[in-house]
Design a protein around this motif. Structure first.
Motif, PDB file in Angstrom:
ATOM      1  N   PRO A  50       0.803  -1.230   0.000  1.00  0.00           N
ATOM      2  CA  PRO A  50       0.000   0.000   0.000  1.00  0.00           C
ATOM      3  C   PRO A  50       0.833   1.276   0.000  1.00  0.00           C
ATOM      4  O   PRO A  50       0.310   2.348  -0.302  1.00  0.00           O
ATOM      5  N   VAL A  51       2.123   1.176   0.322  1.00  0.00           N
ATOM      6  CA  VAL A  51       2.989   2.350   0.289  1.00  0.00           C
ATOM      7  C   VAL A  51       3.241   2.769  -1.161  1.00  0.00           C
ATOM      8  O   VAL A  51       3.253   3.962  -1.489  1.00  0.00           O
ATOM      9  N   TRP A  52       3.441   1.789  -2.032  1.00  0.00           N
ATOM     10  CA  TRP A  52       3.772   2.079  -3.430  1.00  0.00           C
ATOM     11  C   TRP A  52       2.555   2.088  -4.348  1.00  0.00           C
ATOM     12  O   TRP A  52       2.519   2.844  -5.320  1.00  0.00           O
ATOM     13  N   GLU A  53       1.592   1.246  -4.065  1.00  0.00           N
ATOM     14  CA  GLU A  53       0.499   1.021  -5.010  1.00  0.00           C
ATOM     15  C   GLU A  53      -0.167   2.310  -5.503  1.00  0.00           C
ATOM     16  O   GLU A  53      -0.393   2.460  -6.716  1.00  0.00           O
ATOM     17  N   GLU A  74       1.036   5.109  -6.079  1.00  0.00           N
ATOM     18  CA  GLU A  74       1.917   5.909  -6.931  1.00  0.00           C
ATOM     19  C   GLU A  74       2.411   5.162  -8.164  1.00  0.00           C
ATOM     20  O   GLU A  74       3.093   5.743  -9.001  1.00  0.00           O
ATOM     21  N   PHE A  75       2.085   3.878  -8.268  1.00  0.00           N
ATOM     22  CA  PHE A  75       2.464   3.144  -9.468  1.00  0.00           C
ATOM     23  C   PHE A  75       1.709   3.693 -10.681  1.00  0.00           C
ATOM     24  O   PHE A  75       0.604   4.237 -10.567  1.00  0.00           O
ATOM     25  N   SER A  76       2.299   3.515 -11.835  1.00  0.00           N
ATOM     26  CA  SER A  76       1.727   4.034 -13.076  1.00  0.00           C
ATOM     27  C   SER A  76       0.425   3.320 -13.442  1.00  0.00           C
ATOM     28  O   SER A  76       0.276   2.106 -13.232  1.00  0.00           O
ATOM     29  N   ASP A  77      -0.485   4.071 -14.045  1.00  0.00           N
ATOM     30  CA  ASP A  77      -1.708   3.478 -14.577  1.00  0.00           C
ATOM     31  C   ASP A  77      -1.414   2.583 -15.779  1.00  0.00           C
ATOM     32  O   ASP A  77      -2.277   1.805 -16.204  1.00  0.00           O
ATOM     33  N   HIS A  78      -0.202   2.684 -16.319  1.00  0.00           N
ATOM     34  CA  HIS A  78       0.182   1.868 -17.477  1.00  0.00           C
ATOM     35  C   HIS A  78       0.796   0.532 -17.059  1.00  0.00           C
ATOM     36  O   HIS A  78       1.154  -0.271 -17.911  1.00  0.00           O
ATOM     37  N   SER A  79       0.937   0.293 -15.759  1.00  0.00           N
ATOM     38  CA  SER A  79       1.521  -0.937 -15.224  1.00  0.00           C
ATOM     39  C   SER A  79       0.399  -1.877 -14.799  1.00  0.00           C
ATOM     40  O   SER A  79      -0.492  -1.487 -14.041  1.00  0.00           O
ATOM     41  N   TYR A  80       0.456  -3.129 -15.280  1.00  0.00           N
ATOM     42  CA  TYR A  80      -0.663  -4.055 -15.066  1.00  0.00           C
ATOM     43  C   TYR A  80      -0.276  -5.352 -14.362  1.00  0.00           C
ATOM     44  O   TYR A  80      -1.157  -6.062 -13.872  1.00  0.00           O
TER      45      TYR A  80
END
Length: 422
Positions: free
Chosen positions: A104-107, A109-115
């Motif tokens: 939850p720390v990174w999620e 801020e991860f890119s919307d283009h990462s799946y």
């Protein structure tokens, strides 16, 4: 931070009873093989029940040492082998517990283009997003293949990224310990590791996304249309010239900033309808179809599953087939060219009939089988035919005995047909 977590991304949050219980449920649901300690789920759970407090105390004290990793080779869909690193089940639980706290720390801020390996996202979502780019006219595809990515991850760079968001030094030290856990071969020899995050543990996918997030951000900064699923990257542009320019520039950036080599043999530029993406190909109008290589692998698997030399009962053959074909179709049902699959139906059933013809073995066995399946009269003479199994699989007598409705009734299904008639 996880809801109800009073400690934030700390070791206290990792070993909190509710977090550990949730981690155990995930690991048990995934089952999987044992590690070098050879303890299965039940044995590991009993071990943790007896020694869990000591393990947690060591984790908090910074003295816990993860077990070695067992290598396991699995075939790649494209050929060759991939070596997984299988931690002991106890370590998989601890890794999963860490994952639940730091994801939850990174999620957000991860890119919307990462799946890849992200909650609520899938390979299908990546393919659909790519199809939308093609519909916009971005029909040139730039494929980036990171050579043995999971084995090449630079530990120093990864831990630098981890330090940027995780303040708890003990947490960082434990993550580092898992990164450096040695590989232990069958003969007991251990090999130290100074790079890579072996696939096989729950932390590896998250760490891979953390490592590749700077690439996502760079592609976004350049305003490129792209999708990334784990280490598979596809960029979509309007022209061949732009595609070549983007390819050279991004490859250079990756090798300089991520310190991971790009496999130029598997990377490159091409029209989307001549390229592949996660087992699919995108037509020039954005329609999704199954990639040619995926169909070739499918046909090879069909031949293997309907090899009459297998020491399986008919029920076991059916169970094996159902498990495979349902899983395969659940993934490839995204295709918008159903005929690519339906055109295989007759060929698949011919392999089924060939298999059963061979399993009936002798003229007497074939005669009895044909009778059981309702064949009567002169057609029964074909039980003694000297024709080969493949021609007989297309013979009217065998098709009468094992007609489509009979195969379906006994569970030898082709799931796309039931959807077609639903």
């Amino acid at each position: 931070m996880p809801e109800g977590n009073p400690w934030g991304a700390t070791l206290e949050a990792v070993i909190a009873p509710a977090n550990l219980e949730a981690a155990w449920r995930v690991v048990k649901a995934n089952r999987g093989a044992s590690g070098v300690d050879k303890m299965d789920i039940e044995q590991s759970e009993q071990h943790f029940a007896e020694h869990g407090k000591t393990i947690c105390d060591k984790i908090l004290a910074g003295t816990y040492v993860p077990g070695a990793i067992r290598p396991k080779s699995i075939p790649k869909p494209q050929g060759g082998e991939r070596v997984l690193g299988i931690p002991n089940i106890t370590d998989r639980v601890i890794q999963q517990a860490i994952h639940q706290v730091i994801s939850p720390v990174w999620e957000p801020e991860f890119s919307d283009h990462s799946y890849g390996y992200r909650p609520g996202r899938s390979a299908h979502d990546a393919v659909k997003a790519a199809a939308n780019y093609v519909k916009e006219g971005k029909v040139w595809q730039v494929d980036i293949d990171l050579k043995s990515f999971f084995d090449q991850v630079n530990h120093d760079k990864l831990m630098h990224l981890v330090r940027g968001k995780i303040e708890d030094k003990r947490m960082r030290a434990l993550i580092g310990a898992y990164l450096r856990a040695p590989i232990q071969d069958a003969d007991g020899r251990k090999t130290k590791r100074w790079q890579g995050t072996p696939q096989g543990g729950p932390l590896s996918p998250l760490l891979a996304n953390i490592y590749l997030d700077p690439l996502d951000k760079e592609l976004e900064r350049r305003g490129l249309s792209f999708v990334r699923y784990a280490d598979d990257v596809a960029i979509f542009v309007n022209s061949e010239r732009a595609a070549h320019r983007v390819f050279e520039s991004i490859v250079s950036w990756i090798e300089k900033h991520l310190k991971v080599p790009v496999n130029r043999e598997k990377s490159g530029v091409g029209p989307s309808d001549q390229s592949g993406l996660l087992g699919f190909t995108l037509e020039n109008d954005g329609r999704i179809r199954i990639a040619k290589k995926s169909l070739e692998r499918f046909r090879a698997k069909v031949r293997l599953l309907w090899d009459a030399r297998q020491s399986l009962t008919s029920k076991q053959l059916r169970t094996q087939w159902q498990r495979y074909i349902r899983g395969w179709w659940n993934y490839y049902r995204l295709t918008e060219r159903l005929w690519d699959v339906s055109d295989q139906s007759g060929w698949i059933r011919r392999h089924m009939r060939k298999c059963f013809w061979l399993r009936w073995k002798t003229p007497r066995g074939r005669l009895n089988a044909l009778r059981r399946l309702g064949v009567r009269g002169r057609a029964l003479r074909n039980a003694g035919s000297s024709c080969g199994a493949w021609p007989m699989a297309k013979h009217v007598t065998v098709q009468q005995a094992l007609k489509n409705s009979v195969l379906r009734r006994y569970g030898f299904i082709l799931p796309w047909e039931s959807e077609k008639t639903a």
